[in-house]
Design an enzyme around this catalytic site. Structure first.
Site, PDB file in Angstrom:
ATOM      1  CG  ASP A  81      -2.095  -0.913   1.044  1.00  0.00           C
ATOM      2  OD1 ASP A  81      -2.046  -1.742   0.118  1.00  0.00           O
ATOM      3  OD2 ASP A  81      -3.052  -0.813   1.816  1.00  0.00           O
ATOM      4  CB  CYS A 122       1.496  -5.368   3.408  1.00  0.00           C
ATOM      5  SG  CYS A 122       1.456  -3.650   2.867  1.00  0.00           S
ATOM      6  CG  ASP A 123      -1.825  -1.557   5.065  1.00  0.00           C
ATOM      7  OD1 ASP A 123      -0.804  -1.836   5.716  1.00  0.00           O
ATOM      8  OD2 ASP A 123      -2.142  -0.402   4.744  1.00  0.00           O
ATOM      9  CB  CYS A 194       3.786   1.362   7.821  1.00  0.00           C
ATOM     10  SG  CYS A 194       4.075   1.329   6.051  1.00  0.00           S
ATOM     11  CD  GLU A 445      -4.978   2.614   2.424  1.00  0.00           C
ATOM     12  OE1 GLU A 445      -3.826   3.100   2.452  1.00  0.00           O
ATOM     13  OE2 GLU A 445      -5.284   1.572   3.023  1.00  0.00           O
ATOM     14  CB  SER A 471      -3.109   5.502   4.740  1.00  0.00           C
ATOM     15  OG  SER A 471      -2.113   5.227   5.678  1.00  0.00           O
TER      16      SER A 471
END
Ligand code: FES
Length: 557
Positions: A81, A122-123, A194, A445, A471
């Site tokens: 992302d 990841c997301d 992140c 996003e 996000s």
């Protein structure tokens, strides 16, 4: 073990040819008598968030072996992302969640596995893996890849959030190019996800709250050797869950989804968490709606000072006692349903009472009666602009009420340029539409625009409303997930420049303050803009539901 599903694939005379294939990868007679565990690992070198997954998968396989099973890795995809933010590639982000669930279903259901460990980073990999777990309802353990470490600049912790905001600051002349480059070099010093409580770390914490991940497993950083220990433990737990007949649908229930929603509100986690909980519920066959999330989160204060709502990162949360400290405080305050079962075979309330977190870093997790913020991290809004709901992240907003005039964009790029070039001013509500699940498609996003607004110093004086998503790193006066979306004719399609919009995060209102007759007139003239897409995007557009239903592609419950 008697009655193993794998024996239907690999047992008996008729399945002799199937055994040929596994003998070809090193199986011997003893292996065919053992439970067969899939290690569904999202892995890609195209970003830092899942790059270590195959090492973790090896440790999971060791844990499975030690517990008497045998394991095989079946990798799945990653859409990063952070890298595709603000590009056309962002449309594939949410799409990848359902694609990941589908690829795991296809691999696990077709190769005779008995149990599963899912490794996500990841997301979208995380909700995708969890959706596959509840869809297949095979004994399953969730394991997180781990967060990246934060950087430090001028004594301040920095993350990818600061890297995105630095662009807005630079474009408005608030910082120089040297500072921008320094932020770029220092923002992410290690591999991992992140670093703030953005979507990946949010979903990791929710996997503990849901009961699918072992308590305490989400916060050790990607660089910590604790990750390997957690991986071995996850492998052993999968074999135990199989022995005990403990399947994901016994764990992911209305109560555990309620607990996850409470935790999302109490941490001011990513608003994507709402979308993913709704999607996981639908896959699990649990009727858990936006209204249930509203009920669960009413009166829940924010008790974690994590970015973007606060100054701390996931590494700090680990030092502060991890997710179990947050969960225990919520349990003791009566917010959690302690009877929800976990993958560890015990109720979450029982496990939390035994948990001894030993916090080493004060100030990250607060007491419930002396919270970081008195109101929940997000609020569901409804009104003439969002009859089926919208989401406002109030935990990271300077203001919870805002009245302003619309500045309408039908593309994210145009909105970003307008903010960066100073064409958006105080008192305006940036409306970005045709960004919904079907419209974009893929509900991208808007971090580039939201970060540009904050970076330009307009975080308290400009709001943003979209049928797209945000996000987890987004902050400011931001309302997303507006349903129905513009592409299907939702009221957001009828907004014009200069219309007055009321955002009230305290009372849960999102109103377009235009006379009904005028709106009717506009509706008669409205025609959906044709935005032809092909391939996966076209397939997704045909299947996907609205955001208030989790934007899922698996149809009606
Ligand atoms: Fe993968 Fe942020 S881009 S976790």
């Amino acid at each position: 073990m008697v009655g193993l599903r794998s024996s239907e694939w690999y047992g008996g005379v008729d399945n002799s040819p199937h055994r040929v294939y596994l003998r070809a990868i090193g199986f011997d007679d003893a292996d065919f008598a053992k439970p067969l565990v899939a290690v569904a690992a999202s892995w890609s070198e195209a970003g830092p968030c899942n790059i270590n997954s195959l090492n973790l998968a090896s440790a999971v396989k060791e844990g499975v072996r030690e517990a008497g099973g045998v394991a095989l890795t079946v990798p799945t995809i990653v859409v990063n992302d952070g890298i595709n933010m603000g590009t056309d590639g962002m449309r594939y982000s949410l799409i990848s969640r359902d694609l990941i669930a589908d690829t795991i279903e296809a691999q696990v259901a077709s190769h005779g596995f008995d149990a599963m460990v899912g490794i996500g980073g990841c997301d979208k990999t995380q909700p995708g893996i969890i959706m596959a777990m509840v869809r297949l309802d095979m004994p399953s353990v969730y394991l997180y890849h781990g967060t990246a470490e934060h950087g430090v600049l001028d004594g301040r912790k920095i993350t990818v959030q600061e890297a995105f905001e630095a662009v807005g600051s630079y474009r408005r002349g608030r910082i120089g190019i040297d500072t921008l480059r320094l932020v770029e070099k220092l923002a992410m010093p290690t591999a991992g996800t992140c670093q703030g409580l953005f979507t990946a770390n949010t979903m990791a914490i929710l996997s503990e709250a849901l009961g699918l991940a072992p308590l305490g497993s989400s916060t050790p950083p990607a660089t910590s050797s604790l990750r390997l220990a957690e991986a071995r433990k996850a492998g052993a737990l999968a074999v135990k869950a199989l022995e005990d007949g403990l399947t994901p649908r016994r764990i992911v229930t209305w109560d555990s989804l309620y607990n996850a929603a409470v935790t999302l509100a109490a941490t001011s986690g990513s608003t994507n968490g709402i979308l993913h909980l709704l999607a996981i519920a639908r896959e699990a066959g649990v009727k858990f709606s936006l209204e249930d999330i509203e009920e669960a989160t009413r009166g829940v204060p924010v008790i974690a000072a994590l970015k973007p709502a606060g100054p701390y990162t996931m590494v700090d949360l680990h030092e502060a006692g991890g997710a179990p400290l947050i969960l225990r405080r919520l349990l003791e305050a009566g917010f959690l349903r302690g009877e929800a079962l976990t993958i560890e075979g015990e109720e979450i309330g029982v496990l939390l009472k035994k948990w001894d977190p030993k916090p080493r870093l004060p100030g990250v997790v607060f007491e419930v009666d002396n919270p970081y913020k008195k109101t929940p991290g997000f609020r569901i809004l409804r009104g003439s602009l969002a009859p089926r709901g919208a989401v406002m992240k109030i935990g990271a907003a300077e203001k919870t009420r805002f009245r302003g005039h619309a500045k309408v964009f039908d593309s994210e790029r145009e909105a970003f340029d307008a903010v960066a070039e100073g064409r958006v001013g105080e008192g305006e509500v940036v409306v970005i539409r045709y960004m919904g699940p079907k419209g974009a498609p893929g509900m991208p996003e808007m971090l580039k625009v939201t970060a540009a607004i904050v970076g330009a110093g307009l975080g308290a004086s400009v709001a943003l409303v979209t049928d797209g998503r945000f996000s987890g790193a987004t902050r400011g006066i931001m309302v997303g997930h507006v349903s129905p979306e513009a592409y299907v004719g939702g009221p957001i399609a009828l907004v014009q420049d200069g219309d007055e919009i009321l955002i009230d995060g305290e009372r849960g209102i999102l109103d377009l303050q235009v006379e009904a007759e005028e709106l009717e007139d506009r509706r008669e003239k409205w025609a959906r803009p044709e935005r032809g897409v092909g391939g996966l995007l076209a397939k997704y557009r045909r299947l996907v539901s609205q955001a208030d239903e989790g934007a899922v592609t698996t149809g009606e419950m």
